[in-house]
Design a protein around this motif. Structure first.
Motif, PDB file in Angstrom:
ATOM      1  N   GLU A  63       0.819  -1.209   0.000  1.00 37.37           N
ATOM      2  CA  GLU A  63       0.000   0.000   0.000  1.00 37.37           C
ATOM      3  C   GLU A  63       0.862   1.272   0.000  1.00 37.37           C
ATOM      4  O   GLU A  63       0.712   2.129  -0.876  1.00 37.37           O
ATOM      5  N   ASP A  64       1.749   1.393   0.965  1.00 36.84           N
ATOM      6  CA  ASP A  64       2.589   2.597   1.051  1.00 36.84           C
ATOM      7  C   ASP A  64       3.500   2.736  -0.164  1.00 36.84           C
ATOM      8  O   ASP A  64       3.701   3.840  -0.670  1.00 36.84           O
ATOM      9  N   LYS A  65       4.051   1.614  -0.628  1.00 31.77           N
ATOM     10  CA  LYS A  65       4.940   1.647  -1.792  1.00 31.77           C
ATOM     11  C   LYS A  65       4.191   2.103  -3.042  1.00 31.77           C
ATOM     12  O   LYS A  65       4.720   2.870  -3.850  1.00 31.77           O
ATOM     13  N   LEU A  66       2.960   1.615  -3.208  1.00 39.16           N
ATOM     14  CA  LEU A  66       2.155   2.025  -4.359  1.00 39.16           C
ATOM     15  C   LEU A  66       1.832   3.515  -4.302  1.00 39.16           C
ATOM     16  O   LEU A  66       1.979   4.225  -5.297  1.00 39.16           O
ATOM     17  N   LEU A  67       1.406   3.978  -3.139  1.00 38.89           N
ATOM     18  CA  LEU A  67       1.067   5.399  -3.008  1.00 38.89           C
ATOM     19  C   LEU A  67       2.278   6.287  -3.276  1.00 38.89           C
ATOM     20  O   LEU A  67       2.168   7.317  -3.946  1.00 38.89           O
ATOM     21  N   ASN A  84      -7.953   9.791  -8.978  1.00 39.10           N
ATOM     22  CA  ASN A  84      -8.523   9.893  -7.634  1.00 39.10           C
ATOM     23  C   ASN A  84      -9.205   8.599  -7.211  1.00 39.10           C
ATOM     24  O   ASN A  84      -9.154   8.212  -6.043  1.00 39.10           O
ATOM     25  N   GLU A  85      -9.838   7.926  -8.163  1.00 32.04           N
ATOM     26  CA  GLU A  85     -10.498   6.658  -7.864  1.00 32.04           C
ATOM     27  C   GLU A  85      -9.487   5.602  -7.424  1.00 32.04           C
ATOM     28  O   GLU A  85      -9.681   4.906  -6.427  1.00 32.04           O
ATOM     29  N   VAL A  86      -8.386   5.500  -8.155  1.00 30.73           N
ATOM     30  CA  VAL A  86      -7.346   4.525  -7.826  1.00 30.73           C
ATOM     31  C   VAL A  86      -6.709   4.867  -6.484  1.00 30.73           C
ATOM     32  O   VAL A  86      -6.534   3.998  -5.619  1.00 30.73           O
ATOM     33  N   LEU A  87      -6.367   6.128  -6.285  1.00 28.66           N
ATOM     34  CA  LEU A  87      -5.754   6.541  -5.016  1.00 28.66           C
ATOM     35  C   LEU A  87      -6.692   6.262  -3.845  1.00 28.66           C
ATOM     36  O   LEU A  87      -6.264   5.767  -2.796  1.00 28.66           O
ATOM     37  N   LYS A  91      -5.895   3.829  -0.686  1.00 29.02           N
ATOM     38  CA  LYS A  91      -5.883   4.441   0.653  1.00 29.02           C
ATOM     39  C   LYS A  91      -6.890   3.799   1.606  1.00 29.02           C
ATOM     40  O   LYS A  91      -6.742   3.902   2.821  1.00 29.02           O
ATOM     41  N   GLN A  92      -7.914   3.139   1.079  1.00 27.96           N
ATOM     42  CA  GLN A  92      -8.878   2.423   1.926  1.00 27.96           C
ATOM     43  C   GLN A  92      -8.219   1.264   2.663  1.00 27.96           C
ATOM     44  O   GLN A  92      -8.744   0.769   3.648  1.00 27.96           O
ATOM     45  N   GLY A  93      -7.105   0.821   2.153  1.00 32.48           N
ATOM     46  CA  GLY A  93      -6.412  -0.328   2.721  1.00 32.48           C
ATOM     47  C   GLY A  93      -6.535  -1.518   1.804  1.00 32.48           C
ATOM     48  O   GLY A  93      -7.642  -1.902   1.434  1.00 32.48           O
ATOM     49  N   LEU A  94      -5.410  -2.070   1.428  1.00 31.36           N
ATOM     50  CA  LEU A  94      -5.396  -3.227   0.534  1.00 31.36           C
ATOM     51  C   LEU A  94      -5.428  -4.512   1.356  1.00 31.36           C
ATOM     52  O   LEU A  94      -4.720  -4.629   2.355  1.00 31.36           O
TER      53      LEU A  94
END
Length: 115
Positions: A63-67, A84-87, A91-94
């Protein structure tokens, strides 16, 4: 199978278990909070499945690496209108992703799992 072995070496795969509401039609597990009037969000019937063994990919660890990657490479998400949809989704948590269920005997065998 070589790719599987690489992921095992990197400790990116683990044997866990699913437990929850399963829709045969959707081929998907749902949490209690995802159900709508006792059914899958798609309207499909669900049934309770207790502890089905499954191999999982540790998607939650990325999650953090992707963001961070998306921040440094804004052009990576295309089209731009979906950024924005992807982010928001990330951010909801994978959740970790089931990549192989142990209850099936067809398909490519999992290396090292003879059961």
């Amino acid at each position: 199978q070589q790719f599987w072995e690489t992921l095992v070496e990197k400790e990116a795969i683990y044997l866990g278990a699913y437990e929850g509401w399963y829709s045969v039609r959707d081929e998907c597990y749902y949490t209690e909070s995802e159900l709508v009037d006792g059914k899958a969000p798609t309207g499909a019937e669900v049934e309770w499945v207790a502890k089905e063994p499954s191999y999982f990919f540790k998607l939650s660890e990325y999650e953090d690496k992707l963001l961070e990657y998306y921040e440094k490479n804004p052009e990576f998400i295309a089209p731009e209108s979906r950024r924005n949809e992807v982010l928001g989704f990330v951010k909801q948590g994978l959740r970790d992703l089931s990549i192989s269920r142990t209850t099936f005997k067809w398909g490519v065998p999992v290396p090292g799992d003879d059961d």
